[in-house]
Design a protein around this motif. Sequence first.
Motif, PDB file in Angstrom:
ATOM      1  N   SER A 144     -22.628 -54.179  35.936  1.00 29.72           N
ATOM      2  CA  SER A 144     -21.271 -53.961  35.436  1.00 29.72           C
ATOM      3  C   SER A 144     -20.818 -52.558  35.797  1.00 29.72           C
ATOM      4  O   SER A 144     -21.614 -51.612  35.828  1.00 29.72           O
ATOM      5  CB  SER A 144     -21.217 -54.168  33.915  1.00 29.72           C
ATOM      6  OG  SER A 144     -21.855 -53.107  33.258  1.00 29.72           O
ATOM      7  N   SER A 164      -7.228 -56.357  37.276  1.00 26.00           N
ATOM      8  CA  SER A 164      -6.952 -56.006  35.890  1.00 26.00           C
ATOM      9  C   SER A 164      -5.623 -56.626  35.512  1.00 26.00           C
ATOM     10  O   SER A 164      -4.892 -57.129  36.354  1.00 26.00           O
ATOM     11  CB  SER A 164      -6.897 -54.493  35.727  1.00 26.00           C
ATOM     12  OG  SER A 164      -5.688 -54.015  36.235  1.00 26.00           O
ATOM     13  N   GLU A 165      -5.346 -56.575  34.225  1.00 24.44           N
ATOM     14  CA  GLU A 165      -4.085 -57.106  33.720  1.00 24.44           C
ATOM     15  C   GLU A 165      -2.904 -56.477  34.460  1.00 24.44           C
ATOM     16  O   GLU A 165      -1.905 -57.118  34.742  1.00 24.44           O
ATOM     17  CB  GLU A 165      -3.997 -56.763  32.236  1.00 24.44           C
ATOM     18  CG  GLU A 165      -3.153 -57.684  31.432  1.00 24.44           C
ATOM     19  CD  GLU A 165      -3.108 -57.243  29.986  1.00 24.44           C
ATOM     20  OE1 GLU A 165      -2.041 -57.320  29.413  1.00 24.44           O
ATOM     21  OE2 GLU A 165      -4.154 -56.816  29.462  1.00 24.44           O
ATOM     22  N   LEU A 166      -3.093 -55.198  34.807  1.00 25.19           N
ATOM     23  CA  LEU A 166      -2.005 -54.475  35.459  1.00 25.19           C
ATOM     24  C   LEU A 166      -1.771 -54.961  36.883  1.00 25.19           C
ATOM     25  O   LEU A 166      -0.679 -54.873  37.410  1.00 25.19           O
ATOM     26  CB  LEU A 166      -2.325 -52.974  35.490  1.00 25.19           C
ATOM     27  CG  LEU A 166      -2.467 -52.295  34.139  1.00 25.19           C
ATOM     28  CD1 LEU A 166      -2.977 -50.887  34.307  1.00 25.19           C
ATOM     29  CD2 LEU A 166      -1.145 -52.285  33.411  1.00 25.19           C
ATOM     30  N   GLY A 200     -23.206 -44.735  39.046  1.00 24.57           N
ATOM     31  CA  GLY A 200     -23.117 -44.953  37.605  1.00 24.57           C
ATOM     32  C   GLY A 200     -22.924 -46.397  37.193  1.00 24.57           C
ATOM     33  O   GLY A 200     -22.589 -46.670  36.045  1.00 24.57           O
ATOM     34  N   ALA A 201     -23.129 -47.343  38.118  1.00 21.55           N
ATOM     35  CA  ALA A 201     -23.045 -48.753  37.727  1.00 21.55           C
ATOM     36  C   ALA A 201     -24.252 -49.108  36.874  1.00 21.55           C
ATOM     37  O   ALA A 201     -25.325 -48.534  37.024  1.00 21.55           O
ATOM     38  CB  ALA A 201     -23.009 -49.636  38.973  1.00 21.55           C
ATOM     39  N   ASN A 202     -24.049 -50.049  35.965  1.00 14.69           N
ATOM     40  CA  ASN A 202     -25.121 -50.448  35.063  1.00 14.69           C
ATOM     41  C   ASN A 202     -25.807 -51.704  35.606  1.00 14.69           C
ATOM     42  O   ASN A 202     -25.158 -52.723  35.812  1.00 14.69           O
ATOM     43  CB  ASN A 202     -24.539 -50.712  33.674  1.00 14.69           C
ATOM     44  CG  ASN A 202     -25.599 -50.727  32.598  1.00 14.69           C
ATOM     45  OD1 ASN A 202     -26.732 -50.313  32.846  1.00 14.69           O
ATOM     46  ND2 ASN A 202     -25.242 -51.191  31.413  1.00 14.69           N
ATOM     47  N   LEU A 218     -16.926 -50.240  35.584  1.00 13.93           N
ATOM     48  CA  LEU A 218     -15.522 -50.279  35.178  1.00 13.93           C
ATOM     49  C   LEU A 218     -14.607 -50.457  36.390  1.00 13.93           C
ATOM     50  O   LEU A 218     -14.733 -49.762  37.379  1.00 13.93           O
ATOM     51  CB  LEU A 218     -15.153 -48.991  34.435  1.00 13.93           C
ATOM     52  CG  LEU A 218     -13.762 -49.001  33.782  1.00 13.93           C
ATOM     53  CD1 LEU A 218     -13.740 -49.903  32.566  1.00 13.93           C
ATOM     54  CD2 LEU A 218     -13.330 -47.600  33.413  1.00 13.93           C
ATOM     55  N   GLY A 219     -13.698 -51.404  36.271  1.00 13.01           N
ATOM     56  CA  GLY A 219     -12.736 -51.637  37.345  1.00 13.01           C
ATOM     57  C   GLY A 219     -13.217 -52.632  38.384  1.00 13.01           C
ATOM     58  O   GLY A 219     -12.518 -52.901  39.350  1.00 13.01           O
TER      59      GLY A 219
END
Lengths: 713, 224
Positions: free
Chosen positions: A73, A102-104, A38-40, A75-76
Motif C-alpha cells: 500500500s 482518487s475521487e478528485l 516508503g511503500a508498505n 498513498l495515491g
Amino acid sequence: MRYFYFFVVFLLCSSYGQSQHLTLSGEIWDENNQPVIGANVFLTGTYDGASTDLEGLFSFTTTEKGAFTLSVSYLGYEDWSQDIDLANESFDFDIQLTPATSELDAVVITAGAFEASDSKKSVTLRPLDIVTTAGANGDVLGALQTLPGAQRVGEDGRLFVRGGAAYETRTFIDGLYVAQPYTSTTPNVPSRGRFSPVLFKGTTFSTGGYSAEYGQALSSALVLETQDLAPATLTAISLMSVGGNLSHTQRWEQTSVAVSADYTNLGPYMNLVPQNLQWQKAPRTAGGQLIFRHKSDNGSLWKLQAQHHQSGMSLKTLNPQQLSDSLEVSLENTYTYLGTSFQKTLGAEWHLQVSAAYTDHLDKTATIADIRSRETALLAKARLSRSLGQGHLLRFGISHWRESFEEQLEVPEATFLQEQQEPYTAFFTEADWTFSKKLVARTGLRTEMRHVSDELVISPRLSVAYKTGTKSQVSFATGRFTQRPQKVQILSAPMLEMEEAWHFITNWQWQKDGRTLRVEAYRKTYDDLATLATTGWENNGDGYAQGIDVFFRDKVSIANSDFWVSYSYLDTERRYERFTERIQPPFAAKHTVNLVYKYWIPRWQSLVGMTAVYATPRNYYHQTETGMLQGKTTAYRDVSMNWSYLTQLKGHLLIVHCSVNNLPGFENNYGQQFSQQPEADGSYASVTIRPPAKRFLFLGVFLSIGKEGGSQF
Amino acid sequence: MKNLSLFFCILFCSILSIQAQGDRFEAAMQGVLVKMEATEGPVAWEEISNQLERIASAEPDQWLPQYYLGYTSLQLALGAMQEGNSGKVTELVKRGEAYLAQARTLTTDNSELKCLEGYVYQGYIWIDPMANGGEYSPLAHQAYATAAAMDETNPRPAMLRGMLVLFTPEFFGGGAEKALPFLNNAEVLFANEAQAEKGIAPHWGAPTNTWMLQKATADLESKE
C-alpha cells in the motif's frame, strides 16, 4: 504413547519459534519506473512486513508457512496484492504500482454542467466564490454570468444561456423548479436573483444536456441544493449602504432554525449619486425568511424554508405611444415561497426524496392602465434512487405541478380578466452506468404531460464521459428539451404546443492541482417556437445556436490568488415571437470574455477582487409597418472591483466590504427604444437605453456573532 | 484420561499462544508509540503509519491501531499542508476519517475517538481555510467540547482546541489570547497524565502543547 501425544502437541504449539526464516524481498516502482519510497509491504494478517527504502527496495523475513497474501500500500496508488505460498524458498518481487483514481480524478459527466458545490467535492465554483466575485454584488446569477455560455444582457439582468432567451433558463431548488426566481422590475431596469447564495451548499449551472430529472427548460437548468443543518448558533447583523439584514440561527443537537429579516431601500443612495432614470420612488424591499432543518436518529433529513418579500418602485419612463411625453410606471410586488423536502435512506440501497413547494407571485403595475398579474405554482415530487453496485445507479421519480396565471387589466371604463390553470405530470427515469474506471454513461427518459392540451412529450437524454488520461477527460451529451410557451402566449392561446430544442454538446476537460481547463463545443436546434401571426400565436418558429465555450481557472500559480477566464463564442439565429424571419436575437453577443481575479492579502487581512467583462455589440430591432429596423448596441465593457476587510469587533468577525461596478465609467448602451407611432416623415423617434447609473457603489459591514468562530458566509 | 490430558494440553498451549499474541500486540504497539514520541518530520510518520497498518492487519479486532492510524494520517496531513500540497492533505484527511470510522466499529464511543473526530474536522480546515473554516470550525469546537465532557482527565481535546484557536486568525475568533486558557488547561491535564500508567492507551501531545504554550505566550508579549 501418552508422551508421544504431548510431544506432538508441544511441537505444534511451539512451531512458531522453531520454523525456518523465509526472506521476502524486492523492488517497487511507480508508473514512470521511478522507485517508490516508503511503500508498505506486508503479509496480510501478520505483523511481518517492511517499508521500501530510498531505492524502492524492501526485504523482510517471516516464519509463517502456507498460503498468504502479500500486500503493498502507498498513498495515491492502487493497493497491490498477490497470493503466495510460503514454503521453503525465498521470494524476490518486482512490483509496479498504478496510480489510484482518487475521487478528485474520477471520471464524471461534465458536458454542459458547471458545478459549484460544497468543499468535499472537486468543484468549479463554491458558494464563497459567488459572494466574493466582484461585479456580482452577492447575487448568484451575477456570479454565474462570469462563466462561459452566459450572456451579458445589461438591461435585463437575468440569465441568458447560449443563445436562449431568459425564460429558457429554469431555476430548481431541491429538485423543484422555482417560479419567478428573479426580483420583479420594470422594463430596462435589471433584476436580481431572489435567493441568497448562502442558502445553498451546492450550485450546478448546466448550460445544456442536463439530467432527465429536470424539464421545462429549453436551454439551461440552474440546480440549487439547500444547506443541511446549520453548523452553529450564530447571530448576524448586516448594515449596507442600501439597507440592512438581521438574522439569528439556533443550532440544537439535531435541529437548526434560522430566522432573518431584511430591508433594502435604494432611495438614499440614489439621492446622492446621479441616476440615468427618473425615479419617483426608488426600489425598496422588505421581507423575512425562515429556515428549519431536522435530522433524525435514523438519518432522515427534513428541510423547510419559507420567505416572504414585498417590493415596490416607481419611475418616469418614456411613453411608447408618444415618445416625447413621460409616463409614470409604478410596480408593487408580493412574493411568497415555501419549500420543503424530506430525504431518507431505505435499507442499504434505496434513497428516497420527497419534496413540495409553493410560490405566489403578484405584480401590480400602474401605468396608463392598472395591471394585476398573479402567478402561483404548487409542485410535488417523489424521487427514488437505488445503487445497483459496481458504480451503477438507478433513479426514477414522478412530479406533478399546477401553475395558475391571472392577468387583470383595468382601464377607466372596463376590466379585462384572463385566467389559465396549468396542471402537468412528469415521470423520469435515469441510470448511471460505470462501464469501467474510464467510461461512464447516463441514460434518461423524461415523459411530460400537459393536461390542458393533452400533449404528451417524451424526451430522451444521454451523457457519456471517457477518461483520456489521469487528469483529462472527454464528455458528450445530447437530448431533447421541451418547455411550455410563456405566460402571455398561454393566456391567449392555451392550445399552443410545447417548444422544443435538441442539444449536442462535447467537451474536453483537464484538471490538475487547482487548475482547470475546459473547452466545450455545442449545437442546439430549436423548433416549434411560439410566433405571433396576424391570427394569433402559433408554433411556427425555429432557430439554432452553436458555439464554443472556454474556461480556465487557476488557484495555485500565483500565491494567495484565484482567477478564472472564460470566453464564449456564440452564433445564433431564430425566428420567434414577433420576428418575421430568422435573425440574431437581441440578447446574443458573438464574443464574450470574462476575467475574474481574487487576491488575498494576509498583511491587510483583505480580499481584493476584480472582474473585467467585454462583450461584442448586440443587435436590436424595431418592427415597423414597412419592415424591421436594425441597429447595434455598444460593446459591453465593465471593470468592477471589490474589497473585503476582515477584522474583529469585541471578538466577533466583522467584514467591511466595498464594491464598485464599472469603475472606469464605460459608456454602455443597450440599444434604442422606439416610438410606436411614426413621425410625419415616416421615421420613428427613439431614445437610447442606458444602465440605471454609470457606476454602482456599495458599502456594507457584516458582523457575525457566534461562540465558535462561525461566519454568516 | 488420555483424551482429557490432551485437551488440557491443547488448552494450555492455546492460552499460551493467545497470551503470546497479546504480548506481541502490546509490544508492537509500544514500539510504535516510542517511535511516535521521538518523531519529527514526515518520513518517520510514514514509517510509523506503515507499522501501524501491519499491526492493524494482524489485529483486525483491535481499535487502537485504527485510532493511531487515524491520528497518524492527520499528522501526515499537517505535514502536507506545510508543504502546500492541498491534494495530498485532502487524501490524508479522508484516509484519517476512514480509519476513525473503522475504529468506531470496534469499540464503544469514547473521549479519544470523539477528539479524533474533531481533529478530522480541523483537517478539513487545512484543505482550504477560507472556504472550509466557516463550516468545520464550529464542528471541531463541538467535537472537542464533547470529548472533554466524556473524559475530563483527557488533555487532548483541550490541546487540539487550543491549536485550532491559536492558528485561527483573530478576526475569525482565534489568536493567542483566546488559545491560552485551553493550552494552560491542557498543560495541567498532561502533567496529571504523565503520572498515570497509560501503557498503549493514547497519551500523545504533551511536547506539542508545551511548544504551543510558549508560542502563544510569545505572540501575546510581542503584541503588547
